[in-house]
Design an enzyme around this catalytic site. Structure first.
Site, mmCIF file in Angstrom:
data_model
loop_
_atom_site.group_PDB
_atom_site.id
_atom_site.type_symbol
_atom_site.label_atom_id
_atom_site.label_comp_id
_atom_site.label_asym_id
_atom_site.label_seq_id
_atom_site.Cartn_x
_atom_site.Cartn_y
_atom_site.Cartn_z
ATOM 1 N N LYS A 1 0.839 -1.201 0.000
ATOM 2 C CA LYS A 1 0.000 0.000 0.000
ATOM 3 C C LYS A 1 0.879 1.258 0.000
ATOM 4 C CE LYS A 1 -3.729 -0.506 2.347
ATOM 5 N NZ LYS A 1 -4.187 -1.009 3.629
ATOM 6 N N ARG B 1 -3.482 2.540 8.561
ATOM 7 C CA ARG B 1 -3.787 1.240 7.934
ATOM 8 C C ARG B 1 -2.547 0.366 7.855
ATOM 9 N NH1 ARG B 1 -8.359 2.191 3.977
ATOM 10 N NH2 ARG B 1 -8.606 4.434 3.960
ATOM 11 N N GLY C 1 -7.902 -7.688 3.864
ATOM 12 C CA GLY C 1 -8.830 -7.839 4.984
ATOM 13 C C GLY C 1 -8.269 -8.563 6.194
ATOM 14 N N MET D 1 -5.638 -7.650 8.204
ATOM 15 C CA MET D 1 -5.165 -6.831 9.329
ATOM 16 C C MET D 1 -6.063 -5.615 9.492
ATOM 17 S SD MET D 1 -1.123 -7.322 8.946
ATOM 18 C CE MET D 1 -1.161 -6.973 7.220
ATOM 19 N N ARG E 1 -3.366 -1.649 -6.354
ATOM 20 C CA ARG E 1 -2.517 -2.849 -6.344
ATOM 21 C C ARG E 1 -2.882 -3.672 -7.572
ATOM 22 N NH1 ARG E 1 -5.437 -5.097 -0.990
ATOM 23 N NH2 ARG E 1 -7.505 -5.333 -1.867
ATOM 24 N N HIS F 1 -1.349 -44.490 -6.674
ATOM 25 C CA HIS F 1 -1.858 -45.007 -7.930
ATOM 26 C C HIS F 1 -3.089 -44.240 -8.409
ATOM 27 C CE1 HIS F 1 -4.382 -47.939 -10.104
ATOM 28 N NE2 HIS F 1 -3.285 -47.976 -10.818
ATOM 29 N N ARG G 1 4.014 -45.989 -19.479
ATOM 30 C CA ARG G 1 4.142 -47.049 -18.456
ATOM 31 C C ARG G 1 3.452 -48.295 -19.002
ATOM 32 N NH1 ARG G 1 2.892 -42.349 -14.811
ATOM 33 N NH2 ARG G 1 4.318 -42.387 -13.035
ATOM 34 N N ARG H 1 8.607 -47.444 -21.290
ATOM 35 C CA ARG H 1 9.230 -47.967 -20.076
ATOM 36 C C ARG H 1 8.785 -49.418 -19.900
ATOM 37 N NH1 ARG H 1 8.220 -46.398 -14.450
ATOM 38 N NH2 ARG H 1 6.168 -47.277 -14.710
ATOM 39 N N GLU I 1 16.142 -43.778 -10.572
ATOM 40 C CA GLU I 1 15.135 -43.750 -9.515
ATOM 41 C C GLU I 1 15.679 -44.139 -8.154
ATOM 42 O OE1 GLU I 1 11.048 -45.067 -11.193
ATOM 43 O OE2 GLU I 1 12.509 -46.419 -12.082
ATOM 44 N N SER J 1 16.185 -40.832 -17.601
ATOM 45 C CA SER J 1 14.966 -40.108 -17.227
ATOM 46 C C SER J 1 14.803 -40.275 -15.717
ATOM 47 C CB SER J 1 13.761 -40.688 -17.965
ATOM 48 O OG SER J 1 12.600 -40.002 -17.569
ATOM 49 N N GLY K 1 13.151 -40.666 -12.476
ATOM 50 C CA GLY K 1 11.820 -41.029 -11.953
ATOM 51 C C GLY K 1 11.757 -40.494 -10.534
ATOM 52 N N THR K 2 11.344 -39.257 -10.420
ATOM 53 C CA THR K 2 11.471 -38.587 -9.115
ATOM 54 C C THR K 2 10.435 -39.051 -8.093
ATOM 55 O OG1 THR K 2 10.300 -36.773 -10.158
ATOM 56 C CG2 THR K 2 12.692 -36.522 -9.880
ATOM 57 N N ASN K 3 9.422 -39.809 -8.540
ATOM 58 C CA ASN K 3 8.513 -40.387 -7.532
ATOM 59 C C ASN K 3 9.287 -41.404 -6.704
ATOM 60 O OD1 ASN K 3 6.504 -38.978 -8.869
ATOM 61 N ND2 ASN K 3 5.848 -40.748 -10.071
ATOM 62 N N ASP K 4 9.913 -42.343 -7.410
ATOM 63 C CA ASP K 4 10.681 -43.350 -6.685
ATOM 64 C C ASP K 4 11.958 -42.767 -6.096
ATOM 65 O OD1 ASP K 4 9.345 -45.877 -6.545
ATOM 66 O OD2 ASP K 4 9.391 -45.886 -8.723
ATOM 67 N N CYS L 1 10.506 -37.689 -15.454
ATOM 68 C CA CYS L 1 9.142 -38.108 -15.757
ATOM 69 C C CYS L 1 8.332 -38.428 -14.500
ATOM 70 C CB CYS L 1 9.144 -39.297 -16.707
ATOM 71 S SG CYS L 1 9.925 -40.750 -16.000
ATOM 72 N N TYR M 1 14.413 -32.076 -20.890
ATOM 73 C CA TYR M 1 12.949 -31.990 -20.981
ATOM 74 C C TYR M 1 12.299 -32.442 -19.672
ATOM 75 C CZ TYR M 1 12.915 -37.060 -21.380
ATOM 76 O OH TYR M 1 13.069 -38.381 -21.109
HETATM 77 C C1 PEP Z 1 8.835 -42.425 -10.934
HETATM 78 O O1 PEP Z 1 9.135 -43.229 -10.077
HETATM 79 O O2 PEP Z 1 9.039 -41.205 -10.824
HETATM 80 C C2 PEP Z 1 8.142 -42.864 -12.160
HETATM 81 C C3 PEP Z 1 7.878 -42.024 -13.134
HETATM 82 O O3 PEP Z 1 7.758 -44.176 -12.209
HETATM 83 P P1 PEP Z 1 6.431 -44.741 -11.489
HETATM 84 O O4 PEP Z 1 5.665 -43.583 -10.944
HETATM 85 O O5 PEP Z 1 5.697 -45.485 -12.508
HETATM 86 O O6 PEP Z 1 7.016 -45.603 -10.416
HETATM 87 MG MG MG Z 2 9.164 -45.331 -10.630
#
Ligand code: PEP
Ligand code: MG
Length: 862
Positions: free
Chosen positions: A21, A90, A99, A101, A330, A444, A550, A606, A733, A752, A754-757, A819, A839
């Site tokens: 402000k 203010r 709103g 404060m 603003r 899943h 997959r 994969r 992974e 690639s 696999g950042t989940n695992d 991925c 990528y």
């Molecule tokens: C992962 O592990 O990041 C991945 C892409 O493989 P999934 O999720 O199928 O295990």
């Molecule tokens: Mg995986």
């Protein structure tokens, strides 16, 4: 150290110190717009206030008084002088917290100044009305006395004294209000304007730590240590007469983005009258009829501000006796649809460059344009049943169904399950949306739902399902199968009944906007697609090939699942060969269809990575069906299921470990890929197949598997008398794979992540079970971000960086992507851009988000 500033010092470049402000007011002064003069107590002073035991120090008092001299000089008015200065006080944090404060108006009034002002304005009723408001606001905000006590006191006295002169009653209200103040606080109401001011600044600083402000910061990820500034500004009076008023307006329509003023105002009113909702404001267009010159002037100034700030503005204004003042501006909050339209229009109007326009849109809101959202007004009125995690963006309305097969028989169903398994795929594909009691953002159910663009709420532990009675219990409500609920994949909220929707919109503006992002970004954006339908969808959104197909997901359709089950459950080579033959036929056809859709783009396939527990039959009737397919007694099926069950399935017999035990599985899949590719080649379809091995822990597995599948592929080439180019690469992974990436890169043509695992294995947190405790990590501030949704840059990110660097050193041609679910998350994409990956790959419905985020991070990091 400088603690207090005049509006003549600095501008919006000092927003961190002057607050939004204050910084914008100083900026408006700088460009000569009509604003009431003022001074700003900085966030520096606020930080000092909290550091030094929440006290206004004598140094701060001294600086405030020095700057007050400036204010008195430029306004020609004085605290308690003959021409008394009244001010508003203010809050104004660097990031706007609408709103959250407090504000005090008309400060500086006491019995003496009220008399003087009555003469100056020649209107003692008006001035005493201001005075009663001031006492009420001051008492509430500085001393926490409920305002209702003052309202009812005023109402009562006016009702009792109907025939009396109004001014006498006002004076009595003021006297009694001060008595009420004394009764509640044990103190006299402060008569000195300076004392009032110091107390007010103290209270506004303290309001930084009120409950709603703390909560707002938590929800919006705003840093608690930032502090607020306090703006002290000369009062102008929108309630002075019929040529006075107050209002709020946006320079463009924040809902549909149209280039027109949008807002409302009230004549003869102070800002609080609009906020309190006592009187209904008029739409801004009506000001054109009531005070045409003011309207034109306001419209002109709104454009000046918009051009100057290069953004749509949300402006507060006051008109006093026919003169217009701007009190605040603003950048306005807007709908996702309006965000894109305004950004595109401003490029066409020459206000923004394409790069600037790209930075104006929050990529996270884009899926709402594809899915629509609940009408915010309807949400306010809806009954909230409970809240889970936002698993997949979008909203859905439907009847609760607790079993997939019943979803198939009901239109408009929402599948509510303890957790989902492949048996639910058909149910998921036919449901409007999915709710699970267990499982997190990479569970899943969420992965599949996101892939299908279905709205999904996961991990709603508040739900208890009673399968026998076919009902669920949630926070005191009982919801029966068949009852309607509405769910939001943006917030995780679950509402009772049907909540009204807004329209989905994917129009020319969005197309044009995305085309600019594609021109500018460096990172490739591919999709995670397992079916031709997904691939078609993602290509339409702009995906540049498939970064992850997959293959186990290709068996999710009802009948195909029996093929993979037969294969998993076979215990000897003959049974397995039988199942693999069927599998080859299915896969060849699937790959062929996908290649056709993405014609010419890269497709990374994969090889099989099913956590086995996701595929084993669970229900009695499915076990019986398995027995009949394999021609075995039920008891034998049950024995095999027991044997196959991993104690810890996520670290069990999955990924490439399956292929180490049974090489024929991957050989068959590789054959399927190449046979399909050759078929395409014969038909003139351009194919670029790449085969990817999951979950390796070192180069050993890759070498072993590569040898086997290369031999199988060569056999196919020989059989068919033709060949095709292909690549073999690996997922990254596990931490060990990242640490030894240089070895691996000598065997792999691409990586690639696999950042989940990789998140699961680096942090030692189960992707499925962490939902049970991750909230506690947030509550105690241990995690700032959810690591399965936004990459843990410091830990997991370090491994990605190391893996990429080692990999490139050993193999300069190595192509590197990601991925995991993080591939569709803007914060993570920023990290991948900085790390120099080639990528990202994400579900088709996140492709737009990723394209915009990739462009933004490239601009930001250039
Ligand atoms: C992962 O592990 O990041 C991945 C892409 O493989 P999934 O999720 O199928 O295990
Ligand atoms: Mg995986």
């Amino acid at each position: 150290m400088k603690r207090v500033y005049g509006f003549n010092e600095g501008g919006k470049e000092l927003i961190d110190i002057l607050g939004g402000k204050g910084g914008n007011l100083a900026e408006m002064k700088r460009i000569g717009l009509p604003i009431p003069e003022g001074i700003i107590v900085s966030t520096t002073a606020c930080k000092e206030f909290f550091r030094d035991g929440k006290k206004i120090t004598s140094e701060l008092e001294k600086e405030i008084l020095e700057k007050l001299e400036y204010l008195q000089e430029v306004t020609g008015k004085k605290f308690e002088g003959n021409n008394p200065l009244l001010v508003s006080v203010r809050s104004g944090a660097p990031i706007s917290m609408p709103g959250m404060m407090d504000t005090i108006l008309n400060l500086g009034l006491n019995d003496v100044t009220a008399e003087k002002m009555s003469k100056i304005f020649n209107d003692e009723i008006f001035v005493h009305e201001l005075y009663t408001r001031f006492i009420q606001m001051f008492s509430e905000i500085v001393m926490g006395i409920e305002k209702e006590l003052f309202f009812s006191l005023k109402e009562k006295l006016f009702a009792e004294r109907k025939g009396e002169p109004k001014i006498d009653t006002y004076k009595l209200v003021i006297k009694k209000s001060k008595e009420l103040y004394k009764e509640k606080t044990g103190l006299n109401f402060p008569e000195s304007a300076k004392e009032q001011l110091f107390m007010a600044v103290n209270a506004i600083f303290n309001s930084w730590e009120n409950e709603r402000a703390i909560l707002y910061r938590k929800i919006n990820g705003i840093d608690d240590s930032m502090g607020t500034a306090v703006v002290i500004q000369e009062m102008v009076f929108g309630n002075r007469n019929d040529k006075s008023g107050t209002g709020v307006a946006f320079s463009r329509n924040p809902s549909n983005g149209e280039n027109e003023l949008f807002g409302e105002y009230l004549l003869k009113a102070q800002g609080e009258d609009i906020v309190a909702g006592i009187r209904t404001p008029e739409p801004i267009a009506r000001l054109h009829e009531q005070l045409p010159e003011i309207y034109d002037e306001f419209a002109r100034l709104a454009k000046v501000l918009e051009n100057h700030n290069k953004d749509m503005q949300d402006i507060e204004f006051t008109i006093e006796d026919g003169k217009l003042y701007l009190l605040q501006t603003r950048n306005g909050k807007r709908s996702p649809y309006a965000a894109v339209k305004i950004a595109v229009d401003m490029v066409h109007e020459g206000i923004l460059s394409k790069e600037e326009a790209i930075m104006k849109v929050d990529p996270n809101v884009l899926p709402q344009l594809l899915h629509g959202n609940f009408d915010p007004e309807a949400v306010k009125k809806a009954t909230l049943l409970g809240k889970g995690l936002p698993g997949s963006a979008g909203v859905a309305i439907g009847r609760v169904m607790f079993a997939s097969e019943r979803v198939e028989t009901r239109a408009l169903a929402i599948l509510v399950r303890e957790e989902t398994s492949p048996e639910d795929i058909k149910g998921i594909s036919q449901a409007q949306g999915i709710v699970t009691v267990k499982g997190g953002a990479t569970s899943h159910g969420a992965v599949v739902a996101r892939g299908m663009g279905k709205c999904c709420v996961t991990g709603c532990g508040e739900i208890q399902i009673n399968d026998i009675k076919r009902e669920m219990y949630i926070n005191g409500h009982t919801v029966k199968e068949g009852d309607f609920i509405s769910i939001s994949g943006y917030t995780g909220e679950i509402f009772l009944g049907k909540v009204k929707l807004t329209e989905p919109k994917f129009d020319d503006n969005l197309k044009e906007f995305v085309s600019w992002c594609k021109e500018i970004k460096r990172l490739g954006v591919r999709m995670n697609a397992d079916t031709p339908a997904d691939a078609f969808l993602g290509k339409g959104f702009g995906a540049e090939g498939i970064g992850l197909c997959r293959t186990e997901h290709m068996f999710f359709q009802k009948e195909k699942i029996w093929t993979i089950r037969s294969m998993i459950m076979s215990t000897n080579p003959i049974e397995r060969e039988e199942a693999l033959k069927k599998m080859l036929d299915l896969q060849r056809e699937d790959f062929y269809n996908i290649f056709k859709v993405v014609d010419g783009q890269i497709v990374i396939i994969r090889l099989l990575d099913p956590p086995l527990h996701e595929f084993l039959p669970k229900e009695e009737k499915d076990k019986e069906k398995m027995a009949s397919i394999l021609n075995l007694p039920l008891i034998e099926i049950e024995r095999r299921i027991r044997n196959l069950k991993d104690e810890n399935p996520m670290l069990g017999h999955r990924g490439c470990r399956l292929a180490v035990t049974y090489p024929e599985i991957y050989n068959t899949q590789a054959r399927g890929v190449i046979e399909a590719a050759l078929q395409c080649k014969r038909e003139g379809i351009n194919v670029k197949p790449e085969i990817m091995i999951p979950l390796i822990i070192g180069v050993g597995e890759l070498k072993f598997i590569k040898q086997n599948i290369t031999a199988e592929i060569n056999k196919v080439f020989e059989e068919q008398g033709m060949s095709i180019e292909y690549k073999i690469g690996t997922m990254m992974e596990t931490p060990r794979a990242c640490l030894l990436a240089d070895d691996i890169a000598k065997e792999a043509e691409f990586f690639s992540f696999g950042t989940n695992d990789l998140t699961q294995t680096t942090m030692g947190l189960s992707r499925d079970d962490s939902v049970k405790f991750i909230d506690d990590y947030h509550t105690h501030g241990i995690f700032k971000l959810e690591p399965f949704a936004s990459i843990d840059v410091r830990g997991v990110g370090k491994l990605v960086k190391l893996g990429a660097t080692l990999g490139r050193e050993a193999n300069p041609n190595l192509e590197i992507g990601i991925c995991g679910e993080h591939g569709g998350d803007p914060k993570s994409i920023d990290f991948f851009e900085k790390t120099g990956l080639d990528y990202v790959s994400c579900s088709p419905f996140r492709v737009l988000v990723a394209i915009v985020a990739a462009a933004q991070s490239h601009i930001r990091n250039k």
